[in-house]
Design a protein around this motif. Sequence first.
Motif, PDB file in Angstrom:
ATOM      1  N   LEU A 109       0.791  -1.222   0.000  1.00 26.58           N
ATOM      2  CA  LEU A 109       0.000   0.000   0.000  1.00 26.58           C
ATOM      3  C   LEU A 109       0.830   1.283   0.000  1.00 26.58           C
ATOM      4  CD1 LEU A 109      -3.010  -0.787   2.367  1.00 26.58           C
ATOM      5  CD2 LEU A 109      -2.940  -0.759  -0.128  1.00 26.58           C
ATOM      6  N   LEU A 110       2.039   1.267   0.567  1.00 28.01           N
ATOM      7  CA  LEU A 110       2.757   2.527   0.738  1.00 28.01           C
ATOM      8  C   LEU A 110       2.988   3.292  -0.566  1.00 28.01           C
ATOM      9  CD1 LEU A 110       3.036   1.502   3.655  1.00 28.01           C
ATOM     10  CD2 LEU A 110       5.332   2.476   3.678  1.00 28.01           C
ATOM     11  N   PRO A 111       3.410   2.642  -1.672  1.00 30.16           N
ATOM     12  CA  PRO A 111       3.585   3.417  -2.908  1.00 30.16           C
ATOM     13  C   PRO A 111       2.287   4.046  -3.419  1.00 30.16           C
ATOM     14  CG  PRO A 111       4.781   1.341  -3.042  1.00 30.16           C
ATOM     15  CD  PRO A 111       3.925   1.266  -1.818  1.00 30.16           C
ATOM     16  N   SER A 112       1.176   3.325  -3.325  1.00 34.37           N
ATOM     17  CA  SER A 112      -0.089   3.903  -3.810  1.00 34.37           C
ATOM     18  C   SER A 112      -0.569   5.013  -2.886  1.00 34.37           C
ATOM     19  CB  SER A 112      -1.158   2.811  -3.946  1.00 34.37           C
ATOM     20  OG  SER A 112      -1.516   2.273  -2.692  1.00 34.37           O
ATOM     21  N   ILE A 113      -0.238   4.920  -1.588  1.00 37.05           N
ATOM     22  CA  ILE A 113      -0.563   6.011  -0.651  1.00 37.05           C
ATOM     23  C   ILE A 113       0.160   7.276  -1.071  1.00 37.05           C
ATOM     24  CG2 ILE A 113      -0.156   6.825   1.716  1.00 37.05           C
ATOM     25  CD1 ILE A 113      -0.663   3.888   2.610  1.00 37.05           C
ATOM     26  N   GLN A 114       1.436   7.163  -1.408  1.00 33.91           N
ATOM     27  CA  GLN A 114       2.194   8.325  -1.872  1.00 33.91           C
ATOM     28  C   GLN A 114       1.587   8.919  -3.133  1.00 33.91           C
ATOM     29  OE1 GLN A 114       6.363   6.974  -2.170  1.00 33.91           O
ATOM     30  NE2 GLN A 114       6.820   8.555  -0.685  1.00 33.91           N
ATOM     31  N   GLN A 115       1.265   8.063  -4.082  1.00 32.02           N
ATOM     32  CA  GLN A 115       0.721   8.533  -5.358  1.00 32.02           C
ATOM     33  C   GLN A 115      -0.612   9.240  -5.160  1.00 32.02           C
ATOM     34  OE1 GLN A 115      -0.243   5.445  -8.169  1.00 32.02           O
ATOM     35  NE2 GLN A 115      -0.297   6.831  -9.923  1.00 32.02           N
ATOM     36  N   ALA A 116      -1.508   8.624  -4.392  1.00 31.66           N
ATOM     37  CA  ALA A 116      -2.824   9.229  -4.158  1.00 31.66           C
ATOM     38  C   ALA A 116      -2.693  10.545  -3.413  1.00 31.66           C
ATOM     39  CB  ALA A 116      -3.705   8.256  -3.382  1.00 31.66           C
ATOM     40  N   GLY A 117      -1.757  10.611  -2.466  1.00 29.71           N
ATOM     41  CA  GLY A 117      -1.551  11.842  -1.717  1.00 29.71           C
ATOM     42  C   GLY A 117      -1.039  12.979  -2.584  1.00 29.71           C
ATOM     43  N   ARG A 118      -0.147  12.659  -3.517  1.00 31.67           N
ATOM     44  CA  ARG A 118       0.369  13.702  -4.416  1.00 31.67           C
ATOM     45  C   ARG A 118      -0.740  14.282  -5.281  1.00 31.67           C
ATOM     46  NH1 ARG A 118       4.986  10.297  -4.851  1.00 31.67           N
ATOM     47  NH2 ARG A 118       4.112   9.308  -6.704  1.00 31.67           N
ATOM     48  N   VAL A 119      -1.658  13.428  -5.745  1.00 37.20           N
ATOM     49  CA  VAL A 119      -2.770  13.912  -6.562  1.00 37.20           C
ATOM     50  C   VAL A 119      -3.623  14.900  -5.761  1.00 37.20           C
ATOM     51  CG1 VAL A 119      -4.891  13.235  -7.760  1.00 37.20           C
ATOM     52  CG2 VAL A 119      -2.814  11.873  -8.041  1.00 37.20           C
ATOM     53  N   ILE A 120      -3.833  14.609  -4.477  1.00 36.63           N
ATOM     54  CA  ILE A 120      -4.640  15.500  -3.634  1.00 36.63           C
ATOM     55  C   ILE A 120      -3.962  16.854  -3.473  1.00 36.63           C
ATOM     56  CG2 ILE A 120      -5.481  15.881  -1.286  1.00 36.63           C
ATOM     57  CD1 ILE A 120      -5.959  12.823  -1.131  1.00 36.63           C
ATOM     58  N   VAL A 121      -2.718  16.849  -3.005  1.00 31.75           N
ATOM     59  CA  VAL A 121      -2.032  18.113  -2.713  1.00 31.75           C
ATOM     60  C   VAL A 121      -1.781  18.914  -3.991  1.00 31.75           C
ATOM     61  CG1 VAL A 121       0.099  19.123  -1.805  1.00 31.75           C
ATOM     62  CG2 VAL A 121      -1.011  17.257  -0.569  1.00 31.75           C
ATOM     63  N   ASP A 122      -1.303  18.250  -5.043  1.00 30.27           N
ATOM     64  CA  ASP A 122      -1.043  18.974  -6.299  1.00 30.27           C
ATOM     65  C   ASP A 122      -2.336  19.482  -6.923  1.00 30.27           C
ATOM     66  OD1 ASP A 122       1.606  18.356  -5.894  1.00 30.27           O
ATOM     67  OD2 ASP A 122       1.701  16.814  -7.452  1.00 30.27           O
ATOM     68  N   GLY A 123      -3.386  18.646  -6.865  1.00 29.85           N
ATOM     69  CA  GLY A 123      -4.649  19.024  -7.494  1.00 29.85           C
ATOM     70  C   GLY A 123      -5.308  20.194  -6.797  1.00 29.85           C
ATOM     71  N   ILE A 124      -5.366  20.157  -5.462  1.00 30.45           N
ATOM     72  CA  ILE A 124      -5.995  21.267  -4.735  1.00 30.45           C
ATOM     73  C   ILE A 124      -5.106  22.500  -4.803  1.00 30.45           C
ATOM     74  CG2 ILE A 124      -6.899  22.042  -2.511  1.00 30.45           C
ATOM     75  CD1 ILE A 124      -7.535  19.108  -1.884  1.00 30.45           C
ATOM     76  N   GLY A 125      -3.783  22.288  -4.755  1.00 31.81           N
ATOM     77  CA  GLY A 125      -2.866  23.417  -4.896  1.00 31.81           C
ATOM     78  C   GLY A 125      -3.059  24.138  -6.221  1.00 31.81           C
ATOM     79  N   ALA A 126      -3.348  23.384  -7.274  1.00 32.79           N
ATOM     80  CA  ALA A 126      -3.566  23.996  -8.590  1.00 32.79           C
ATOM     81  C   ALA A 126      -4.857  24.806  -8.646  1.00 32.79           C
ATOM     82  CB  ALA A 126      -3.583  22.907  -9.665  1.00 32.79           C
ATOM     83  N   LEU A 127      -5.798  24.529  -7.739  1.00 39.97           N
ATOM     84  CA  LEU A 127      -7.044  25.304  -7.699  1.00 39.97           C
ATOM     85  C   LEU A 127      -6.864  26.654  -7.014  1.00 39.97           C
ATOM     86  CD1 LEU A 127      -9.621  22.536  -6.616  1.00 39.97           C
ATOM     87  CD2 LEU A 127      -9.177  23.381  -8.944  1.00 39.97           C
ATOM     88  N   ALA A 128      -5.822  26.772  -6.171  1.00 37.82           N
ATOM     89  CA  ALA A 128      -5.673  27.956  -5.325  1.00 37.82           C
ATOM     90  C   ALA A 128      -5.634  29.266  -6.103  1.00 37.82           C
ATOM     91  CB  ALA A 128      -4.428  27.809  -4.447  1.00 37.82           C
ATOM     92  N   PRO A 129      -4.947  29.364  -7.257  1.00 37.79           N
ATOM     93  CA  PRO A 129      -4.961  30.656  -7.971  1.00 37.79           C
ATOM     94  C   PRO A 129      -6.352  31.088  -8.418  1.00 37.79           C
ATOM     95  CG  PRO A 129      -3.146  29.283  -8.746  1.00 37.79           C
ATOM     96  CD  PRO A 129      -4.012  28.408  -7.874  1.00 37.79           C
ATOM     97  N   ARG A 130      -7.238  30.128  -8.677  1.00 33.13           N
ATOM     98  CA  ARG A 130      -8.600  30.458  -9.095  1.00 33.13           C
ATOM     99  C   ARG A 130      -9.502  30.778  -7.918  1.00 33.13           C
ATOM    100  NH1 ARG A 130     -10.684  25.457 -12.027  1.00 33.13           N
ATOM    101  NH2 ARG A 130     -12.643  26.656 -11.839  1.00 33.13           N
ATOM    102  N   PHE A 131      -9.199  30.211  -6.760  1.00 30.24           N
ATOM    103  CA  PHE A 131     -10.076  30.353  -5.595  1.00 30.24           C
ATOM    104  C   PHE A 131      -9.261  30.915  -4.434  1.00 30.24           C
ATOM    105  CE2 PHE A 131     -11.751  26.741  -8.069  1.00 30.24           C
ATOM    106  CZ  PHE A 131     -13.006  27.249  -8.383  1.00 30.24           C
ATOM    107  N   PRO A 132      -9.254  32.233  -4.236  1.00 27.06           N
ATOM    108  CA  PRO A 132      -8.420  32.858  -3.202  1.00 27.06           C
ATOM    109  C   PRO A 132      -8.768  32.418  -1.780  1.00 27.06           C
ATOM    110  CG  PRO A 132      -9.227  34.485  -4.779  1.00 27.06           C
ATOM    111  CD  PRO A 132      -9.950  33.219  -5.068  1.00 27.06           C
ATOM    112  N   ALA A 133      -9.932  31.805  -1.589  1.00 29.29           N
ATOM    113  CA  ALA A 133     -10.283  31.323  -0.250  1.00 29.29           C
ATOM    114  C   ALA A 133      -9.374  30.192   0.200  1.00 29.29           C
ATOM    115  CB  ALA A 133     -11.738  30.856  -0.219  1.00 29.29           C
ATOM    116  N   ILE A 134      -8.707  29.519  -0.760  1.00 29.27           N
ATOM    117  CA  ILE A 134      -7.766  28.456  -0.400  1.00 29.27           C
ATOM    118  C   ILE A 134      -6.474  29.105   0.056  1.00 29.27           C
ATOM    119  CG2 ILE A 134      -6.405  26.517  -1.246  1.00 29.27           C
ATOM    120  CD1 ILE A 134      -8.601  25.918  -3.250  1.00 29.27           C
ATOM    121  N   GLY A 135      -6.085  28.817   1.288  1.00 25.98           N
ATOM    122  CA  GLY A 135      -4.817  29.299   1.806  1.00 25.98           C
ATOM    123  C   GLY A 135      -3.739  28.241   1.612  1.00 25.98           C
TER     124      GLY A 135
END
Length: 436
Positions: A334-360
Motif C-alpha cells: 500500500l505505501l507506494p499507492s498512498i504516496q501517489q494518491a496523496g500527491r494527486v490531492i495536494v497537487d490538485g488542490i494546490g492547482a485550484l488555489a490561484p482560481r479560488f483565493p479562499a484556499i490558503g
Amino acid sequence: MLKTNAFDASAGDALSAEKRDMIERRRRLLGPAYQLFYKDPLHLVRGEGVWVFDAEGNRYLDVYNNVPSVGHCHPHVLDALTRQAGELNTHTRYLHDNVLDFAEKLIDTMPDALSQVMFTCTGSEANDLALRITEDYTGGTGVIVTDYSYHGMTKSIAALSASMGPYVKLAGDARAVPAPVHDPANPAAVGQRFAADVRAAIADMQRHGIKPAALLIDTFFTSDGGFFDPPGFLQEAVEAIREAGGLYIADEVQPGYGRSGEHMWGFQRHGLVPDLVTLGKPMGNGHPMAATVVKPHILERFGNESSYFNTFGGNTVSAAVGLAVLEVIEQENLLPSIQQAGRVIVDGIGALAPRFPAIGSVRGVGLYASVEFVTPNGEPDPEMALAVVNGLRDEGILIGASGPHSNILKIRPPLVFKAEHSQMLVEGIERVLSRL
C-alpha cells in the motif's frame, strides 16, 4: 468542546419525518453529549472499500475515516475476524499463537529499541497506560502537549486534550504549547520555534516545582491542523524533553500504519525513536483495539511492580484482526499507492488555489492533507470550510474540518484510496468552490 460540523437541531424542520424521529430517539436514548455530523445527518448502513452507503442507497466517497485503515469491510480482515470468533475469544492470561504472532509482526515494524507491546481496546487507554508508565519511570508528572491537541477520553487523557475546550480543564501539571507553524519560506525556523516553546514549558514547570515527565504529541499534529514539514523538525524538541529527564511519547493513532506513504510510522519522518508509541483503532480496521509499544527498560519496574491486565485488550479475535490488517498493508504493497494518491490531492488542490483565493495553505504527506480556508485579509475562515464540508456531502464526498478555528479541511481517507479517488475529491472541491 468546539463541535466542528455539528448538526444543529434548530435546522431539523427541513429533514424528513423519518430522520427527525431517528434524531429525537437518539437524543432521548443517548443524551446530549453525542454529536451528529452535517446539516442533513447521514444514515449509513453499509461500507465497502473507500465507499459508504446510506439507507436510500446513495454512495459516498469516504475521505474522512482513518479508522477503517485498509478500507471498510476488507474481506481478508473480515475472514480473520469471523474465523477466530468461531473458534475462541479469550484474554491474554492463556497462551495463544495469535497474540504472539501479532505482537511479533507489529514490533517488527518498529525500530529495534521499541520491542515490547501492551494491548488495550482504545487509543485513550493506550495513552493512559503510556502516561502511567512514563510517570512511574521518570518520577515526574509534567506533560507537554500542543494547544489544540486531542489524545483521548479517559479522565487523565481528556485533561491532556486541549481541544476539548475550556469546560474540560487542562491537567494542573500539564503545559500546552503552540503547534508548529507552517513556514515554507524559512523551514529551519519551524523546529527551532517549536523547541523553544517546549523549553519554555519545561522552565515554567520547574519554576512551579513540577518535574517533567513527557512530551506527548501526535506526530502529524492532526487536531492542530496538520503540520508535517520540514522532515526532522521535531528532533530538537525531543532532545529538550529528554535533557529535562522526560520521555517522548509518539501518539501514532492517526499518523501511523503507513499513512505518510514513506514509512510505517509518522515519527520516522523525523528520524526519531520514541520512548513510547501509542496506537489506536486503525490497527484493527475499526475493531476496538489499540496498543502501547515501549522500550523494555522503561517498562521493567512498572510491569514487575504493578502488573497489567486488560480483559479484551489483545484477545484472540483482536489479535487475528490486527495480524490481518498488517498482512493487507504488506501484501497489497500500500505505501507506494498512498504516496501517489496523496500527491494527486495536494497537487490538485494546490492547482485550484490561484482560481479560488479562499484556499490558503495546502500541505500534506501521503494520505493526510490539510487545506486552509482564509478570508480576503488572510484570517481563518471557518464558515467557508463548513460550507465546503457540507457542499462535498451533497457531492457524495465525506470530509471533516480541524484546527483551533475549524477552517482546515482534514483529509485522511482509508489507506486503500487510489489516485482516481483523489481526483474525484479534487474535482468535487472545484465544483463546490465554483458554486460558492
